[in-house]
Write a protein that holds these residues in place. Structure first.
Motif, PDB file in Angstrom:
ATOM      1  N   THR A 124       0.852  -1.191   0.000  1.00 40.90           N
ATOM      2  CA  THR A 124       0.000   0.000   0.000  1.00 40.90           C
ATOM      3  C   THR A 124       0.888   1.240   0.000  1.00 40.90           C
ATOM      4  O   THR A 124       2.116   1.149   0.047  1.00 40.90           O
ATOM      5  N   ASP A 125       0.263   2.406  -0.033  1.00 46.13           N
ATOM      6  CA  ASP A 125       1.027   3.648  -0.006  1.00 46.13           C
ATOM      7  C   ASP A 125       1.807   3.799   1.300  1.00 46.13           C
ATOM      8  O   ASP A 125       2.789   4.540   1.356  1.00 46.13           O
ATOM      9  N   GLU A 126       1.354   3.125   2.367  1.00 51.00           N
ATOM     10  CA  GLU A 126       2.031   3.214   3.651  1.00 51.00           C
ATOM     11  C   GLU A 126       3.148   2.180   3.784  1.00 51.00           C
ATOM     12  O   GLU A 126       3.904   2.214   4.753  1.00 51.00           O
ATOM     13  N   SER A 127       3.243   1.263   2.851  1.00 52.39           N
ATOM     14  CA  SER A 127       4.287   0.249   2.900  1.00 52.39           C
ATOM     15  C   SER A 127       5.646   0.898   2.642  1.00 52.39           C
ATOM     16  O   SER A 127       5.743   1.886   1.912  1.00 52.39           O
ATOM     17  N   PRO A 128       6.726   0.356   3.240  1.00 57.77           N
ATOM     18  CA  PRO A 128       8.061   0.891   2.952  1.00 57.77           C
ATOM     19  C   PRO A 128       8.332   0.866   1.455  1.00 57.77           C
ATOM     20  O   PRO A 128       7.946  -0.083   0.755  1.00 57.77           O
ATOM     21  N   ARG A 129       8.971   1.896   0.960  1.00 62.73           N
ATOM     22  CA  ARG A 129       9.182   2.011  -0.486  1.00 62.73           C
ATOM     23  C   ARG A 129       9.861   0.787  -1.102  1.00 62.73           C
ATOM     24  O   ARG A 129       9.436   0.316  -2.157  1.00 62.73           O
ATOM     25  N   PRO A 130      10.921   0.235  -0.477  1.00 65.03           N
ATOM     26  CA  PRO A 130      11.566  -0.938  -1.104  1.00 65.03           C
ATOM     27  C   PRO A 130      10.628  -2.129  -1.260  1.00 65.03           C
ATOM     28  O   PRO A 130      10.803  -2.950  -2.158  1.00 65.03           O
ATOM     29  N   SER A 131       9.608  -2.228  -0.383  1.00 63.58           N
ATOM     30  CA  SER A 131       8.685  -3.359  -0.471  1.00 63.58           C
ATOM     31  C   SER A 131       7.736  -3.239  -1.649  1.00 63.58           C
ATOM     32  O   SER A 131       7.089  -4.225  -2.037  1.00 63.58           O
ATOM     33  N   ARG A 132       7.654  -2.037  -2.233  1.00 57.09           N
ATOM     34  CA  ARG A 132       6.757  -1.826  -3.372  1.00 57.09           C
ATOM     35  C   ARG A 132       7.468  -1.986  -4.705  1.00 57.09           C
ATOM     36  O   ARG A 132       6.855  -1.885  -5.752  1.00 57.09           O
ATOM     37  N   GLU A 133       8.782  -2.222  -4.657  1.00 55.49           N
ATOM     38  CA  GLU A 133       9.546  -2.347  -5.884  1.00 55.49           C
ATOM     39  C   GLU A 133       9.828  -3.809  -6.201  1.00 55.49           C
ATOM     40  O   GLU A 133       9.531  -4.698  -5.410  1.00 55.49           O
ATOM     41  N   HIS A 134      10.401  -4.036  -7.369  1.00 55.07           N
ATOM     42  CA  HIS A 134      10.679  -5.401  -7.811  1.00 55.07           C
ATOM     43  C   HIS A 134      12.181  -5.550  -8.047  1.00 55.07           C
ATOM     44  O   HIS A 134      12.951  -4.612  -7.907  1.00 55.07           O
ATOM     45  N   GLY A 135      12.576  -6.760  -8.388  1.00 54.40           N
ATOM     46  CA  GLY A 135      13.979  -6.996  -8.710  1.00 54.40           C
ATOM     47  C   GLY A 135      14.868  -7.087  -7.490  1.00 54.40           C
ATOM     48  O   GLY A 135      14.455  -7.520  -6.413  1.00 54.40           O
ATOM     49  N   LEU A 136      16.121  -6.630  -7.648  1.00 57.27           N
ATOM     50  CA  LEU A 136      17.125  -6.754  -6.596  1.00 57.27           C
ATOM     51  C   LEU A 136      16.736  -5.978  -5.345  1.00 57.27           C
ATOM     52  O   LEU A 136      16.971  -6.451  -4.223  1.00 57.27           O
ATOM     53  N   THR A 137      16.137  -4.798  -5.524  1.00 57.07           N
ATOM     54  CA  THR A 137      15.738  -3.988  -4.366  1.00 57.07           C
ATOM     55  C   THR A 137      14.758  -4.745  -3.493  1.00 57.07           C
ATOM     56  O   THR A 137      14.882  -4.792  -2.268  1.00 57.07           O
ATOM     57  N   GLN A 138      13.777  -5.362  -4.126  1.00 59.77           N
ATOM     58  CA  GLN A 138      12.785  -6.142  -3.387  1.00 59.77           C
ATOM     59  C   GLN A 138      13.437  -7.345  -2.703  1.00 59.77           C
ATOM     60  O   GLN A 138      13.164  -7.648  -1.540  1.00 59.77           O
TER      61      GLN A 138
END
Length: 236
Positions: A124-138
């Motif tokens: 969600t919008d309140e989730s930490p930003r890295p958790s909303r991304e894909h790939g190595l960051t996720q």
């Protein structure tokens, strides 16, 4: 209205209330880190006294407290314990991700799959930003807790080796014997004896908590199942 009440500003009240709120919200970490600071100061004081007693036995001058904090004696004692703590926590985080213990408050349920909220599409919008991304960051963020704990373990392990080498060579000098290299100390039974005596105790403590939480309870603790929960119930 009293004079003190008249002089007290709303800003002061809000400031005091905010401080109390922050202390209440962070009481657990404040208490734990306060205990850590107290115990490491006491360790350094008693370690300083022990080392000076040893120096006196060899006819050497006593060391100052500040200088003691830079010695291998202090570094070895601190980091050999930190090393085992971070190894235990890192291993525990990983093991609980893949293994279960039926009935334990420390385990996820035997039939529990990965939590839906762990997937990026449930962010969600309140989730930490890295958790909303894909790939190595996720990938890195999904495993960041274990990664950081094992990184602290590696740093503590290295510091134990360096501090232990310095302490070992000081003992060698007091006995009139030649120093050893870092790799030589790393390969010694002395180093691994120090490590194993701490590692085994850490895993014993965790294993005891895992098994004892099946049958025993602590009212109000998140590390325990509810007092009325049956022994066969896994997790909180």
């Amino acid at each position: 209205m009293t004079t003190n009440e008249a002089m007290r500003s709303p800003e002061v009240d809000r400031s005091n209330g905010g401080l109390r709120r922050r202390l209440a919200d962070n009481g657990l970490s404040v208490a734990v880190f306060t205990a850590f600071f107290l115990f490491i100061v006491l360790q350094s004081i008693f370690g300083w006294q022990v080392r000076n007693e040893e120096l006196a036995e060899y006819g050497r001058a006593a060391d100052s407290y500040l200088n003691y904090l830079t010695t291998g004696h202090f570094a070895e004692a601190v980091f050999e314990n930190w090393e085992s703590e971070f190894l235990q926590m890192g291993a525990y985080v990983l093991l609980t991700a893949y293994l279960v213990q039926r009935g334990s408050a420390e385990s996820k349920k035997p039939d529990e799959k990965d939590r839906p909220e762990d997937d990026p599409q449930h962010a969600t919008d309140e989730s930490p930003r890295p958790s909303r991304e894909h790939g190595l960051t996720q990938l890195l963020y999904r495993n960041s807790l274990a990664i950081v704990l094992f990184a602290f373990f590696a740093l503590s392990f290295l510091s134990h080796v360096l501090g232990g080498t310095a302490e070992h060579n000081e003992q060698q000098a007091l006995r009139g014997q030649p120093p050893v290299g870092t790799l030589e100390f790393l390969a010694s039974s002395d180093f691994w004896f120090q490590s194993m005596q701490n590692w085994q105790s850490e895993f014993l403590a965790v294993g005891a908590l895992i098994v004892l939480s099946i049958f025993l309870r602590q009212h109000g603790s998140p590390e325990s199942k509810p007092v009325t929960a049956p022994h066969r119930q896994t997790g909180e």
